[in-house]
Design a protein around this motif. Sequence first.
Motif, PDB file in Angstrom:
ATOM      1  N   TYR A  50       0.920  -1.295  -0.092  1.00 12.94           N
ATOM      2  CA  TYR A  50       0.629   0.017  -0.091  1.00 12.94           C
ATOM      3  C   TYR A  50       0.993   1.007   0.083  1.00 12.94           C
ATOM      4  CZ  TYR A  50      -2.782   3.544   1.820  1.00 12.94           C
ATOM      5  OH  TYR A  50      -3.466   4.740   1.390  1.00 12.94           O
ATOM      6  N   ALA A  51       1.683   1.267   0.765  1.00 13.89           N
ATOM      7  CA  ALA A  51       2.697   2.912   0.949  1.00 13.89           C
ATOM      8  C   ALA A  51       3.448   2.897  -0.830  1.00 13.89           C
ATOM      9  CB  ALA A  51       3.890   2.105   2.433  1.00 13.89           C
ATOM     10  N   LEU A  52       3.411   1.852  -1.504  1.00 15.14           N
ATOM     11  CA  LEU A  52       3.703   2.273  -2.724  1.00 15.14           C
ATOM     12  C   LEU A  52       2.919   3.230  -3.215  1.00 15.14           C
ATOM     13  CD1 LEU A  52       5.527  -0.915  -3.760  1.00 15.14           C
ATOM     14  CD2 LEU A  52       6.793   0.627  -2.601  1.00 15.14           C
ATOM     15  N   PHE A  53       1.527   3.003  -3.420  1.00 10.77           N
ATOM     16  CA  PHE A  53       0.450   3.597  -3.837  1.00 10.77           C
ATOM     17  C   PHE A  53      -0.187   4.679  -3.320  1.00 10.77           C
ATOM     18  CE2 PHE A  53       1.821  -0.950  -5.886  1.00 10.77           C
ATOM     19  CZ  PHE A  53       2.277   0.221  -7.544  1.00 10.77           C
ATOM     20  N   GLY A  54       0.069   4.467  -2.199  1.00  9.05           N
ATOM     21  CA  GLY A  54      -1.215   5.118  -1.198  1.00  9.05           C
ATOM     22  C   GLY A  54      -1.147   6.387  -1.952  1.00  9.05           C
ATOM     23  N   THR A  55      -1.903   7.263  -1.143  1.00  4.81           N
ATOM     24  CA  THR A  55      -1.459   9.026  -1.114  1.00  4.81           C
ATOM     25  C   THR A  55      -2.365   9.534   0.252  1.00  4.81           C
ATOM     26  OG1 THR A  55      -3.698   9.276  -2.032  1.00  4.81           O
ATOM     27  CG2 THR A  55      -1.767   9.215  -3.540  1.00  4.81           C
ATOM     28  N   CYS A  56      -2.851   8.450   1.739  1.00  2.00           N
ATOM     29  CA  CYS A  56      -2.885   8.641   2.603  1.00  2.00           C
ATOM     30  C   CYS A  56      -2.117   8.785   3.769  1.00  2.00           C
ATOM     31  CB  CYS A  56      -4.309   8.157   2.964  1.00  2.00           C
ATOM     32  SG  CYS A  56      -4.647   8.300   4.738  1.00  2.00           S
ATOM     33  N   VAL A  57      -1.204   9.669   4.535  1.00  2.00           N
ATOM     34  CA  VAL A  57      -0.383   9.818   5.431  1.00  2.00           C
ATOM     35  C   VAL A  57      -0.382   8.831   6.448  1.00  2.00           C
ATOM     36  CG1 VAL A  57       0.945  10.791   7.016  1.00  2.00           C
ATOM     37  CG2 VAL A  57       0.202  12.310   5.218  1.00  2.00           C
ATOM     38  N   HIS A  58      -1.661   8.525   7.073  1.00  2.00           N
ATOM     39  CA  HIS A  58      -1.800   7.857   8.116  1.00  2.00           C
ATOM     40  C   HIS A  58      -2.989   6.770   8.366  1.00  2.00           C
ATOM     41  CE1 HIS A  58      -1.971  12.434   9.152  1.00  2.00           C
ATOM     42  NE2 HIS A  58      -0.627  11.762  10.510  1.00  2.00           N
ATOM     43  N   ALA A  59      -2.362   6.235   7.140  1.00  2.00           N
ATOM     44  CA  ALA A  59      -3.628   4.976   6.736  1.00  2.00           C
ATOM     45  C   ALA A  59      -2.945   4.019   7.086  1.00  2.00           C
ATOM     46  CB  ALA A  59      -3.993   4.757   5.062  1.00  2.00           C
ATOM     47  N   SER A  60      -3.048   3.552   7.683  1.00  4.58           N
ATOM     48  CA  SER A  60      -2.382   1.628   8.772  1.00  4.58           C
ATOM     49  C   SER A  60      -3.887   0.749   7.954  1.00  4.58           C
ATOM     50  CB  SER A  60      -2.883   1.349  10.265  1.00  4.58           C
ATOM     51  OG  SER A  60      -2.805   0.597  10.447  1.00  4.58           O
ATOM     52  N   VAL A  61      -2.950  -0.181   6.826  1.00  2.56           N
ATOM     53  CA  VAL A  61      -3.605  -1.457   5.812  1.00  2.56           C
ATOM     54  C   VAL A  61      -3.015  -2.473   7.467  1.00  2.56           C
ATOM     55  CG1 VAL A  61      -3.742  -2.839   3.734  1.00  2.56           C
ATOM     56  CG2 VAL A  61      -3.150  -0.137   4.333  1.00  2.56           C
ATOM     57  N   GLY A  62      -4.313  -3.375   7.598  1.00  7.57           N
ATOM     58  CA  GLY A  62      -4.361  -4.293   7.956  1.00  7.57           C
ATOM     59  C   GLY A  62      -5.740  -4.920   7.970  1.00  7.57           C
ATOM     60  N   THR A  63      -6.219  -6.014   8.807  1.00  7.32           N
ATOM     61  CA  THR A  63      -7.359  -6.649   9.223  1.00  7.32           C
ATOM     62  C   THR A  63      -8.457  -5.539   9.656  1.00  7.32           C
ATOM     63  OG1 THR A  63      -6.493  -7.000  10.929  1.00  7.32           O
ATOM     64  CG2 THR A  63      -6.175  -8.887   9.440  1.00  7.32           C
ATOM     65  N   GLY A  64      -9.480  -5.696   9.818  1.00 11.95           N
ATOM     66  CA  GLY A  64     -10.596  -5.123  10.163  1.00 11.95           C
ATOM     67  C   GLY A  64     -11.413  -5.675  10.236  1.00 11.95           C
ATOM     68  N   GLY A  65     -12.416  -5.261  11.612  1.00 12.45           N
ATOM     69  CA  GLY A  65     -13.739  -5.840  11.863  1.00 12.45           C
ATOM     70  C   GLY A  65     -14.743  -6.435  10.945  1.00 12.45           C
ATOM     71  N   LEU A  66     -15.420  -5.018  10.400  1.00 13.49           N
ATOM     72  CA  LEU A  66     -16.058  -5.255   9.296  1.00 13.49           C
ATOM     73  C   LEU A  66     -16.053  -6.049   8.346  1.00 13.49           C
ATOM     74  CD1 LEU A  66     -18.942  -4.332   8.715  1.00 13.49           C
ATOM     75  CD2 LEU A  66     -18.044  -2.193   8.024  1.00 13.49           C
ATOM     76  N   VAL A  67     -14.263  -5.427   7.833  1.00 17.88           N
ATOM     77  CA  VAL A  67     -14.257  -6.556   6.438  1.00 17.88           C
ATOM     78  C   VAL A  67     -14.456  -7.855   7.129  1.00 17.88           C
ATOM     79  CG1 VAL A  67     -12.294  -7.411   4.839  1.00 17.88           C
ATOM     80  CG2 VAL A  67     -13.490  -4.726   5.234  1.00 17.88           C
ATOM     81  N   SER A  68     -13.431  -8.332   7.992  1.00 23.63           N
ATOM     82  CA  SER A  68     -14.021 -10.227   8.299  1.00 23.63           C
ATOM     83  C   SER A  68     -14.661 -10.461   8.986  1.00 23.63           C
ATOM     84  CB  SER A  68     -12.736  -9.610  10.161  1.00 23.63           C
ATOM     85  OG  SER A  68     -11.835  -9.407  10.331  1.00 23.63           O
ATOM     86  N   LEU A  69     -15.863  -9.783   9.083  1.00 19.43           N
ATOM     87  CA  LEU A  69     -16.945  -9.808   9.763  1.00 19.43           C
ATOM     88  C   LEU A  69     -18.070 -10.499   8.408  1.00 19.43           C
ATOM     89  CD1 LEU A  69     -19.854 -11.058  11.301  1.00 19.43           C
ATOM     90  CD2 LEU A  69     -20.105  -8.805  10.808  1.00 19.43           C
ATOM     91  N   LEU A  70     -17.992 -10.076   7.420  1.00 22.73           N
ATOM     92  CA  LEU A  70     -18.609 -10.373   5.624  1.00 22.73           C
ATOM     93  C   LEU A  70     -16.784 -11.704   5.421  1.00 22.73           C
ATOM     94  CD1 LEU A  70     -18.886  -6.844   3.999  1.00 22.73           C
ATOM     95  CD2 LEU A  70     -20.406  -8.241   5.301  1.00 22.73           C
ATOM     96  N   THR A  71     -16.115 -11.114   5.222  1.00 23.02           N
ATOM     97  CA  THR A  71     -14.948 -12.234   5.445  1.00 23.02           C
ATOM     98  C   THR A  71     -15.705 -13.993   6.276  1.00 23.02           C
ATOM     99  OG1 THR A  71     -13.445 -10.815   4.873  1.00 23.02           O
ATOM    100  CG2 THR A  71     -12.792 -13.541   5.022  1.00 23.02           C
ATOM    101  N   GLY A  72     -16.100 -13.674   7.703  1.00 25.16           N
ATOM    102  CA  GLY A  72     -16.174 -15.341   7.806  1.00 25.16           C
ATOM    103  C   GLY A  72     -17.821 -15.447   7.202  1.00 25.16           C
ATOM    104  N   GLU A  73     -18.780 -14.762   6.829  1.00 24.69           N
ATOM    105  CA  GLU A  73     -19.479 -15.393   6.020  1.00 24.69           C
ATOM    106  C   GLU A  73     -20.181 -15.755   4.779  1.00 24.69           C
ATOM    107  OE1 GLU A  73     -23.105 -12.645   5.419  1.00 24.69           O
ATOM    108  OE2 GLU A  73     -23.279 -11.949   7.736  1.00 24.69           O
ATOM    109  N   VAL A  74     -18.506 -15.391   4.279  1.00 28.59           N
ATOM    110  CA  VAL A  74     -18.061 -16.129   2.669  1.00 28.59           C
ATOM    111  C   VAL A  74     -17.918 -17.101   2.848  1.00 28.59           C
ATOM    112  CG1 VAL A  74     -17.155 -16.150   0.305  1.00 28.59           C
ATOM    113  CG2 VAL A  74     -18.017 -13.837   2.091  1.00 28.59           C
ATOM    114  N   MET A  75     -17.039 -17.597   4.083  1.00 31.24           N
ATOM    115  CA  MET A  75     -16.366 -18.658   4.233  1.00 31.24           C
ATOM    116  C   MET A  75     -17.358 -19.813   5.084  1.00 31.24           C
ATOM    117  SD  MET A  75     -13.096 -18.946   3.499  1.00 31.24           S
ATOM    118  CE  MET A  75     -13.707 -17.795   1.785  1.00 31.24           C
ATOM    119  N   ALA A  76     -18.024 -19.351   6.022  1.00 30.81           N
ATOM    120  CA  ALA A  76     -18.864 -20.306   6.680  1.00 30.81           C
ATOM    121  C   ALA A  76     -19.378 -21.623   6.178  1.00 30.81           C
ATOM    122  CB  ALA A  76     -19.991 -19.293   7.403  1.00 30.81           C
TER     123      ALA A  76
END
Length: 637
Positions: free
Chosen positions: A83-109
């Motif tokens: 992300y640091a190579l292409f991103g434009t937000c100084v403070h963006a912290s890329v990693g896992t997240g609760g909301l996306v993990s919930l959706l991923t868990g529903e797909v994987m269930a």
Amino acid sequence: MSADPLVGQKSKASRRGWGDVLLEQMPILYWLPRYPLENLKPDLAGAMTLGCILIGQSLAHANLCMVNLINGPYSCMLPPIVYALFGTCVHASVGTGGLVSLLTGEVMADRGNLEQRTHDVAILTCLVGLLLALMGLLQLAFLVRFLSRPALSGFITASAILIMLSQVAPMLGLPNWASKGGIVNIIRHHITYLEYTDIATAILSAVALVFLLNAKKLKKVKALKFIGDFKELVLLALSTIFCNYYNPTVDEELHIKVVGHVPAGLPAFEFPVKSAADLQTAKELLPGAILVAFVVFLSSFAGAKKFAMKDGYQIRAFNELMALGFANMLGALTGSVPTQIGLSRMGIAHQAGVKSQLGANIVVGVVVCLGVLLFSSYIQHVPMCVLNAIIVNGASHLTEFDQAVELWKFATNKRYNWKTRGDMLTWIIGFCCTLYFGAFQGMLSAVFASLIIILYQVVNPDIVQLGFREGDVMDAARPRKWMALDRKGAVKEPQILVFRLEGPLFYANVERLQEWVEEQEVEIGEEEGELIGIVLSASAIPFMDTTAVQALSALIKTCSERGTLFCIANTFGQTGRIAADQLEPLLKESITDSFLRSQLQNCSSVDDFVRLIRAYKEAHSDVTTHCLMRASMLQTK
């Protein structure tokens, strides 16, 4: 704290070289050579903080994704660096997240056992990255605007509740067979299953949750600030030590469940799609990947934009899509789950004084790698219920009931029109559908509700009858103030219908305009005896299509046949040009008097057309009065 922008000013030259294009697509080539060394210390300090936090959070999020827990930290190694190579937000912290993990868990269930889900999640992540990159290349960032803020708020709030409810059963120590369907299903249909609650697990879960919810207060004490900053890591360490001493002292069936064996070392690079079966899996996961990609960008871009505005720099939707896309695609090579920009971690980065992507992501990825290398053997002793408590604590900060309260205030305010109630309705639909049907169906319902309400508002625009302010005189040098007729102090212009349409005028709503005008003609005819003119104020009409032009042309002609002038005032922009080219000639044809026709080009405001209509009426009724009206118009002009 302010931060330097990661991108330079866009070149205004019509022809740009490959170097300029490359600097735009990879901002790191712009800011890294100009990196001031005095920023290194705060960047390293912030990176250490974010890296330690990510290790604890990612383990919990991997549990929510229903995959091997070690894949959580794996997801925070390569994606932040990419992300640091292409991103434009100084403070963006890329990693896992609760909301996306919930959706991923529903797909994987329903994707088989743990090993199968761990394999399939890499395919899902690759698809999410590919979709995000395609959205960037095709300039499709505008698609996220179809999900309104109230709909997103309702969806996020309900999703947070679903996340918390999904963790209650394992926090009580219920067996896997008893916890299927979640705590709500247990209470509704299998209340006796609560007899299998493990007291030790439940107590440890409660203690962990109370600690997490109150750890922020420790930051006020200087000596305990470290505990408040690294509450997840401190909790994991202390609970691991406790379980190491507690489990050997009790029977095996009373053990507090721990993570168990995790692979040592760093992940291997492996392309997730290697066979025809994997291709079939990718096809099956594609619908879920589309929604996950949508949420990844929506939640990430909203947070990034918030902090960019706060610090006074710009971010580019194209760069953010490409950065998140490549981060997920390359992360899939190491078994990553879908990653996003974490809003809470951005707040931590901003508060810690991070100045660039070096501190927000690049060093963070290195810290997570070192953490896995040095402490992977200890992760297997981490109690699962503590990870569940970390998830519940994170989800509790996602709820947006305050937004619902604000929407309710708008909806119940009698000064505002019915359209403000649409936002409250959208929030309720997004919230209820997500709670009842699940995250994916809730997201679709929220999008659908947003679109329906947008269409309804466009097809049924507000049409407001206008009156002039009491006491204003038309012949005065200063024009009269026109306002909604139902407002206090507004006076109707006798025998003339003056109104304003608020919104674009096109094929979907022009019939509504025609019906409204016909209704008002009948009403004014019954009350005042005769309607001599109609004035449409176009000050709130930004767009007009050919269907609307044809309908207005027909209205001008039919009104002219009845001796009534239909005029359009206060036009601007493209609407004004269309009115001048297509509608004004028709109005001129309906005015037989050459003098009045010549005055038409000087008319623009509502008062101008009201004066013209009265002169037109007098011209058809009394010659002497008509001469006086001519003199009045000349004097006014």
